[in-house]
Design a protein around this motif. Structure first.
Motif: not given
Length: 584
Positions: A450-455, A512-515, A567-568, A574-576
């Protein structure tokens, strides 16, 4: 008809027999019948129909139940049950359990996803908070520029007043920005406390009290520091040549001294605003901003325009505005964040005999080093870019074109930073697991999903918003540069930056979003490491561009690559960690 006692006996006996025959029925289904006088055959028929069994099975058990209660407890009495269709009847039993109100899962499900309407209601007031600061500075600049004596010489002149206002406001804003880690820590800790103690009336009170006290004491220390050493620091900041200009250093120093008096209330108001954002409330801070805006505009009009107090009047107006905004926010924040009768804990504990809070100032200081690295990385990146642009040929049009691109980037940034704020406020709802209740525990994998889906939902929104804002700022530079400058030479120098600026803004969206997501997950050390590496790599490249005398577009290409690298790294992190159990 059965009496209450006999009905209870039937409830127990039928529950045992159905359990042994692998057709469990919840007790709650029978308990609702104990208050009714229903014939026993009707009860058995209803039960048989509810589980999908044959009426023959029901009548067989009724006949045996009327003879003896003990026979129902024997497994051998159910030889007439057809077990070949067991798999088909399992779904019927599950449906009956749901109709009876029983839980179909032994785990606590994650919260439902935030609705688009709730995110929109949070986004736009929070956006207003982000752009309110630059707008207030613009108001001060406008009043000073329009009200100062244009023909006067020295400190009273319009050019001198504006020249002093620039470094003075930057000096004050930079001093406040260094304490932004208090706001980041408050939002993060309060949102996490809210997720952990969602059943409590006012969770996270300790976070609010500690944040308020830490910010107030930090503001007092910063105030005395600025009053003591502001003048030599401003002289160092603007350089020897500018400091030698008549009246410039004196005017800037006077402005900073007055604004320094607002440091305690400015930091206090900042953490209260951060706590309200952690509580997913972006409307209450907006009300206080409205108060401060009214006071600032009214003060500038009276002190600068009517009484001709110049830079000193603008500083007093801004001081009163910040005080008004914080005073207006305190009662609303107490009502929203604290229990009735609780205080912000601004006084020392030995004066109030209040027990210590779980969250201490040391908890906030843990955010200081990594968040300061983030802040200094951002500030230094733009400083290095401006330094490189100032050393390129074609001045002053080259530096002016760079300044236009930089101003448009700062205009676009709040639209994306607000999405980062959404991640920090909403993501702890999924990353903080609830306590065990009634024997049920949260499934970490389910909550993580659920957390990953929201991110990734926020990443999509960020890319869409980034593309829209990038097209706007890029179009201004490419097709309508007259909006920002009337100089034909500056317009020609700025047009090649349009596409590169749009690319830099677009790449800022995933940054910004990933940060924000990584801050919500408390991966501050990783963020600080990426900023440290990228900031260390940027200056040598920019120095090479400056020494080579390349066009200013190369500076912005370097910035776009700088954003691509960050960004990379952030998206890669996040993906790792996708699927790993990082919930608290």
């Amino acid at each position: 008809s059965l009496t209450l006692l006999s009905c209870a006996t039937y409830r127990d006996s039928l529950n045992i027999s159905c359990t042994e025959s692998r057709y469990p029925l919840p007790i709650d289904y029978f308990s609702t019948m104990t208050i009714l006088r229903i014939p026993a055959p009707a009860i058995a028929i209803l039960l048989a129909l509810g589980t999908g069994q044959s009426c023959a099975f029901a009548s067989h058990n009724i006949a045996r139940n009327t003879q003896t209660h003990r026979s129902l407890q024997r497994p051998s009495s159910h030889k007439s049950i057809d077990l070949q269709n067991f798999e088909n009847t399992r779904s019927s039993a599950a449906a009956l359990q749901l109709r009876a109100g029983a839980s179909s899962s032994a785990t606590i499900p994650p919260p439902p996803p935030a609705s688009s309407l709730s995110l929109i209601k949070f986004y736009f007031p929070c956006l207003a908070l982000w752009i309110s600061g630059p707008l207030l500075s613009l108001v001060d600049t406008s009043f000073i520029g329009l009200s100062a004596k244009a023909g006067a010489v020295g400190a009273a002149g319009s050019a001198a007043q504006l020249a002093a206002l620039g470094p003075a406001t930057t000096f004050i804003d930079g001093s406040l920005y260094l304490f932004a880690f208090l706001n980041v820590a408050t939002t993060n800790l309060y949102a996490s406390a809210l997720a952990k103690s969602g059943v409590e009336e006012k969770p996270g009170e300790g976070v609010v009290r500690t944040a308020a006290k830490t910010s107030l004491y930090s503001g007092i220390g910063l105030m005395f520091f600025l009053l003591a050493v502001a003048r030599p620091l401003i002289a160092l900041y603007i350089g020897e040549e500018a400091a030698a200009s008549p009246g410039l250093l004196d005017a800037a120093h006077e402005y900073v001294k007055i604004r320094a008096l607002s440091m305690p209330t400015s930091l206090l108001g900042g953490v209260l605003q951060a706590a309200l954002l952690g509580a997913k409330d972006s409307v209450t801070p907006l009300v206080s901003i409205l108060y401060s805006t009214i006071v600032n505009v009214s003060g500038d009009y009276l002190l600068v325009n009517k009484f001709h107090m110049g830079l000193k009047g603008a500083a007093i107006a801004t001081l009163c505005a910040q005080l008004a905004g914080t005073v207006a926010m305190i009662p609303a924040a107490r009502k929203r964040l604290l229990s009735k009768g609780s205080s912000l804990g601004l006084l020392p504990r030995w004066m109030t005999n209040r027990p210590p809070d779980e969250i201490t100032a040391r908890t906030f200081l843990k955010f200081a080093a990594p968040v300061l690295t983030l802040i200094l990385g951002k500030i230094s990146a733009f400083g290095f870019m401006t330094n490189a642009a100032a050393g390129l040929p074609g001045q002053p049009a080259t530096l002016a074109a760079h300044q236009i691109a930089l101003s448009l980037f700062f205009f676009a940034s709040p639209f994306l930073e607000v999405i980062s704020q959404i991640a920090q406020a909403f993501l702890p709802t999924y990353t903080v697991l609830p306590k065990e209740e009634r024997g049920r525990k949260a499934d970490v994998a389910e909550w993580q999903a659920a957390s990953e889906k929201f991110v990734f939902r926020l990443e999509k929104v960020g890319l869409a918003v980034g593309a829209l804002i990038a097209s706007v700022v890029g179009s201004i530079v490419a097709f309508a540069p007259g909006i920002v400058t009337k100089d034909a030479g500056v317009q020609a120098a700025a047009k090649p930056l349009a596409l590169i600026l749009a690319a830099g803004v677009s790449l800022t969206a995933p940054v910004a979003v990933s940060e924000g997501a990584l801050i919500a997950r408390k991966e501050l050390t990783y963020l600080a490491g990426v900023y440290f590496i990228s900031t260390a790599l940027l200056p040598p490249v920019l120095r090479r561009i400056r020494s080579g005398g390349g066009p200013v577009s190369q500076v912005w290409i370097c910035f776009a690559l700088f954003q691509l690298f960050r960004s990379s790294c952030f998206l890669g992190r996040i993906l790792a960690t996708r699927g790993k159990k990082d919930a608290e």
